[in-house]
Design a protein around this motif. Structure first.
Motif, PDB file in Angstrom:
ATOM      1  N   LYS A 136       0.840  -1.238   0.014  1.00  0.00           N
ATOM      2  CA  LYS A 136      -0.132   0.067   0.130  1.00  0.00           C
ATOM      3  C   LYS A 136       0.772   1.215  -0.046  1.00  0.00           C
ATOM      4  CE  LYS A 136      -3.998  -1.964   2.063  1.00  0.00           C
ATOM      5  NZ  LYS A 136      -5.015  -2.377   3.111  1.00  0.00           N
ATOM      6  N   LEU A 137       1.759   1.076   0.760  1.00  0.00           N
ATOM      7  CA  LEU A 137       2.844   2.422   0.716  1.00  0.00           C
ATOM      8  C   LEU A 137       3.588   2.795  -0.518  1.00  0.00           C
ATOM      9  CD1 LEU A 137       4.407   1.983   4.232  1.00  0.00           C
ATOM     10  CD2 LEU A 137       2.897   4.013   3.473  1.00  0.00           C
ATOM     11  N   GLU A 138       3.968   1.516  -1.067  1.00  0.00           N
ATOM     12  CA  GLU A 138       4.688   1.778  -2.560  1.00  0.00           C
ATOM     13  C   GLU A 138       3.679   1.939  -3.566  1.00  0.00           C
ATOM     14  OE1 GLU A 138       8.057  -2.011  -2.407  1.00  0.00           O
ATOM     15  OE2 GLU A 138       5.789  -2.468  -2.888  1.00  0.00           O
ATOM     16  N   ASP A 139       2.464   1.613  -3.573  1.00  0.00           N
ATOM     17  CA  ASP A 139       1.258   2.296  -4.370  1.00  0.00           C
ATOM     18  C   ASP A 139       1.032   3.703  -4.252  1.00  0.00           C
ATOM     19  OD1 ASP A 139      -0.609   1.724  -6.447  1.00  0.00           O
ATOM     20  OD2 ASP A 139      -2.179   1.837  -4.753  1.00  0.00           O
ATOM     21  N   ALA A 140       0.883   4.154  -2.889  1.00  0.00           N
ATOM     22  CA  ALA A 140       0.670   5.411  -2.442  1.00  0.00           C
ATOM     23  C   ALA A 140       1.837   6.515  -2.970  1.00  0.00           C
ATOM     24  CB  ALA A 140       0.501   5.699  -0.995  1.00  0.00           C
TER      25      ALA A 140
END
Length: 157
Positions: A65-69
């Motif tokens: 999720k952090l990589e996507d954000a």
């Protein structure tokens, strides 16, 4: 594909630091926990092993999720904001007409929201209702506590 998230440089740096920490320290600690649990024998009845594997799954989900954000983030320069309307990263002073009380909030992405610090998400009911409004406009917002009538008093950086 995820939608673009508008962040301050501070918010972007905070997410990047969390991601780096999870990928280094977090993964190392989970690997140690799994290794210790595995050393205790039969994995079919090993609650510690199951808990460590579940924690690993949650951590890997957060990393994704952090990589996507971060991949979909756009860092905004506050000095370039148009203050004619309420937008992400603007600070808006609103009047709760029912209570006669003024409140001040900065509208931020969901990743930066911190109600205690006066930062509300653009995806929250109040944030959604305020987006695009101009000074003097009144908006009604449905919140868990009922219906609010809010007037935009000021927009600033």
């Amino acid at each position: 594909m995820s939608k673009v998230q508008y962040l301050t440089q501070e918010g972007y740096d905070k997410l990047e630091a969390e991601l780096k920490d999870l990928k280094t320290r977090g993964r190392r600690e989970i690997a140690e926990e799994i290794s210790e649990a595995r050393a205790k024998g039969d994995l079919s009845e090993n609650a510690e092993y199951d808990a460590a594997k579940e924690a690993q799954g949650h951590m890997e989900d957060r990393i994704t999720k952090l990589e996507d954000a971060l991949a979909n983030a756009r860092v905004l320069d506050k000095s370039e904001l148009d203050l004619s309307k309420v937008r992400v990263l603007t600070t808006v002073t609103i009047l709760n007409k029912k209570m006669g009380k003024e409140m001040k909030y900065t509208l931020v992405s969901p990743n930066e929201a911190d109600f205690a610090a006066g930062k509300i998400s653009v995806d929250s009911p109040i944030g959604q209702a305020l987006m695009g409004r101009e000074i003097g406009e009144t908006v009604e917002v449905d919140v868990p506590a009922g219906k609010l009538e809010l007037e935009v008093k000021n927009i600033e950086i």
